[in-house]
Design a protein around this motif. Structure first.
Motif, PDB file in Angstrom:
ATOM      1  N   TRP A  79      67.769  28.362  32.636  1.00  0.00           N
ATOM      2  CA  TRP A  79      66.692  28.491  33.625  1.00  0.00           C
ATOM      3  C   TRP A  79      65.363  28.731  32.909  1.00  0.00           C
ATOM      4  O   TRP A  79      65.302  29.412  31.875  1.00  0.00           O
ATOM      5  CB  TRP A  79      66.944  29.687  34.553  1.00  0.00           C
ATOM      6  CG  TRP A  79      68.046  29.502  35.541  1.00  0.00           C
ATOM      7  CD1 TRP A  79      68.504  28.330  36.053  1.00  0.00           C
ATOM      8  CD2 TRP A  79      68.839  30.541  36.149  1.00  0.00           C
ATOM      9  NE1 TRP A  79      69.526  28.565  36.946  1.00  0.00           N
ATOM     10  CE2 TRP A  79      69.747  29.902  37.033  1.00  0.00           C
ATOM     11  CE3 TRP A  79      68.855  31.932  36.049  1.00  0.00           C
ATOM     12  CZ2 TRP A  79      70.676  30.617  37.802  1.00  0.00           C
ATOM     13  CZ3 TRP A  79      69.771  32.641  36.812  1.00  0.00           C
ATOM     14  CH2 TRP A  79      70.677  31.995  37.677  1.00  0.00           C
ATOM     15  N   ARG A 147      63.086  36.575  37.368  1.00  0.00           N
ATOM     16  CA  ARG A 147      63.526  35.353  38.041  1.00  0.00           C
ATOM     17  C   ARG A 147      65.037  35.191  37.976  1.00  0.00           C
ATOM     18  O   ARG A 147      65.668  34.762  38.955  1.00  0.00           O
ATOM     19  CB  ARG A 147      62.850  34.134  37.405  1.00  0.00           C
ATOM     20  CG  ARG A 147      61.362  34.025  37.680  1.00  0.00           C
ATOM     21  CD  ARG A 147      60.844  32.682  37.171  1.00  0.00           C
ATOM     22  NE  ARG A 147      59.391  32.591  37.274  1.00  0.00           N
ATOM     23  CZ  ARG A 147      58.704  31.477  36.997  1.00  0.00           C
ATOM     24  NH1 ARG A 147      59.342  30.388  36.593  1.00  0.00           N
ATOM     25  NH2 ARG A 147      57.389  31.454  37.121  1.00  0.00           N
ATOM     26  N   ASN A 151      67.424  34.985  41.195  1.00  0.00           N
ATOM     27  CA  ASN A 151      68.350  33.858  41.389  1.00  0.00           C
ATOM     28  C   ASN A 151      69.774  34.349  41.623  1.00  0.00           C
ATOM     29  O   ASN A 151      70.502  33.818  42.472  1.00  0.00           O
ATOM     30  CB  ASN A 151      68.318  32.932  40.177  1.00  0.00           C
ATOM     31  CG  ASN A 151      67.048  32.104  40.097  1.00  0.00           C
ATOM     32  OD1 ASN A 151      66.352  31.929  41.099  1.00  0.00           O
ATOM     33  ND2 ASN A 151      66.739  31.598  38.907  1.00  0.00           N
ATOM     34  N   GLU A 155      72.055  33.783  44.998  1.00  0.00           N
ATOM     35  CA  GLU A 155      73.343  33.095  44.894  1.00  0.00           C
ATOM     36  C   GLU A 155      74.529  34.050  45.025  1.00  0.00           C
ATOM     37  O   GLU A 155      75.687  33.611  45.016  1.00  0.00           O
ATOM     38  CB  GLU A 155      73.423  32.348  43.563  1.00  0.00           C
ATOM     39  CG  GLU A 155      72.388  31.233  43.420  1.00  0.00           C
ATOM     40  CD  GLU A 155      72.539  30.458  42.124  1.00  0.00           C
ATOM     41  OE1 GLU A 155      73.645  30.483  41.532  1.00  0.00           O
ATOM     42  OE2 GLU A 155      71.567  29.828  41.702  1.00  0.00           O
TER      43      GLU A 155
END
Length: 284
Positions: A79, A147, A151, A155
Motif C-alpha cells: 500500500w 492509512r 484500511n 476491512e
C-alpha cells in the motif's frame, strides 16, 4: 656433515596473499556477527533469517526480507508505495540525505505497509526499516501507518506492525512529534471497532515510536536482545543520578517488568503469529 645439521631449525616464511587473490574473493561473501564476531558465509546468515548460528544474535532485517520470511508466498500487496517525505521546514541537506537513503535501500520511505496472508489469515501489515534514516518517524511514516490501520479497520482484519526506530525525525521537528498522537488515535479507533493489533518491537525501538503506537498493541512482543526504551541510558542515569542495570532496556528486561508480553525468537515468529491469528479469526 654432522647429523644435527639435518634437523636444524629452518627459516619460516609467511605467505602474503597477492592482490589478485584478494580480488578473487567476491565482495559480500562473508559476514561477521556483530555480537560474537564469528565469521560466516553470508548465505548461512541469510538462510538463518539473519540470526547468528553461534550466539543467536538477531541482526537487523530489511523490510522486504522480513515480509518474505512471514507471508504466504505471493499474497503480499503493498500500500502507498509512492508516499514519500517532503522538507516542510527547509532543513539543510535533508532532501539530499533522503535521496541517498532511497538509492541505498530501494525504499521511498523507512516503512513498508500492505496486506497479505500469514498461514492463510489475511492481515494488514507495516514493517519499519532501520536502514532508512534509522527508521526515524517523519510525517510520511506516520501517514503510512495511519492509512494502514484505517484500511485494516475498514476491512475488519488484524493489523501487525514490526517497529525499528531511533525515534522522531529531527529534520521535521514538531511535525514528526505530531505523528505520535496521530498514530495512537488511529490505533484507538481500530481497537474500539473490535479489531486485533499485534506489535513486535525489534532492535532498536526507541524514542517517540516506543512511546506511541509500538507499545499499545493488544499483544506487545519483542525479538531477543532488542533495545526498547524512550531516552538513552546516559540521559536517564544523569537525570535520576543512579546506575542502571546492564540489561536495562533490553527485551528481556522489559518482559520481566511487564512492558512486553513475550520475547519471540525470529525462527518462531511466523508460527506464533499464525496461531494467534487463528485464535482471533472467525471466533476460533
Amino acid at each position: 656433515m654432522p647429523l644435527k645439521d639435518f634437523f636444524g631449525k629452518r627459516k619460516k616464511y609467511a605467505s602474503i596473499p597477492s592482490e589478485k587473490a584478494k580480488v578473487d574473493v567476491p565482495e559480500g561473501l562473508m559476514q561477521k556477527c556483530d555480537n560474537c564476531k564469528q565469521i560466516y558465509y553470508r548465505k548461512e546468515i541469510v538462510k538463518s533469517l539473519y540470526v547468528c548460528p553461534n550466539c543467536g544474535y538477531h541482526h537487523p532485517m530489511t523490510a522486504w526480507t522480513r515480509i518474505e520470511s512471514l507471508f504466504d508466498e505471493g499474497t503480499f500487496t503493498e500500500w502507498d508505495a509512492g508516499l514519500t517525505s517532503a522538507n516542510p521546514l527547509d532543513f539543510p541537506d535533508y532532501e539530499t540525505k533522503i535521496k541517498k537513503d532511497r538509492q541505498k535501500t530501494g525504499l521511498n520511505e523507512g516503512i513498508v505497509t500492505g496486506t497479505g496472508a500469514i498461514d492463510g489469515n489475511q492481515v494488514a501489515f507495516a514493517v519499519m526499516d532501520s536502514n532508512f534514516r534509522m527508521g526515524s518517524m517523519g510525517s510520511a511514516i506516520g501517514e503510512k501507518i495511519t492509512r494502514a490501520i484505517e484500511n485494516a479497520r475498514k476491512e475488519s482484519i488484524p493489523f501487525i506492525i514490526f517497529t525499528a526506530s531511533g525515534g522522531a525525525r529531527m529534520q521535521e521537528g514538531l511535525l514528526s512529534l505530531m505523528q505520535m498522537a496521530k498514530t495512537s488515535f488511529a490505533v484507538k479507533r481500530f481497537r474500539d471497532s473490535g479489531n486485533l493489533m499485534i506489535s513486535v518491537m525489534t532492535h532498536p525501538t526507541t524514542g517517540g515510536v516506543s512511546a506511541s503506537f509500538a507499545s499499545i498493541g493488544d499483544y506487545n512482543f519483542a525479538e531477543p536482545g532488542a533495545l526498547i526504551g524512550f531516552a538513552g541510558r546516559r540521559i536517564i542515569e544523569q537525570t535520576i543520578r543512579e546506575k542502571l542495570p546492564n540489561d536495562f532496556q533490553t527485551a528481556e528486561f522489559q518482559l520481566e517488568h511487564g512492558q512486553v508480553d513475550k520475547v519471540i525468537h525470529r525462527h518462531d515468529m511466523k508460527t506464533t503469529l499464525g496461531k494467534l491469528l487463528c485464535m482471533h479469526t472467525d471466533g476460533r
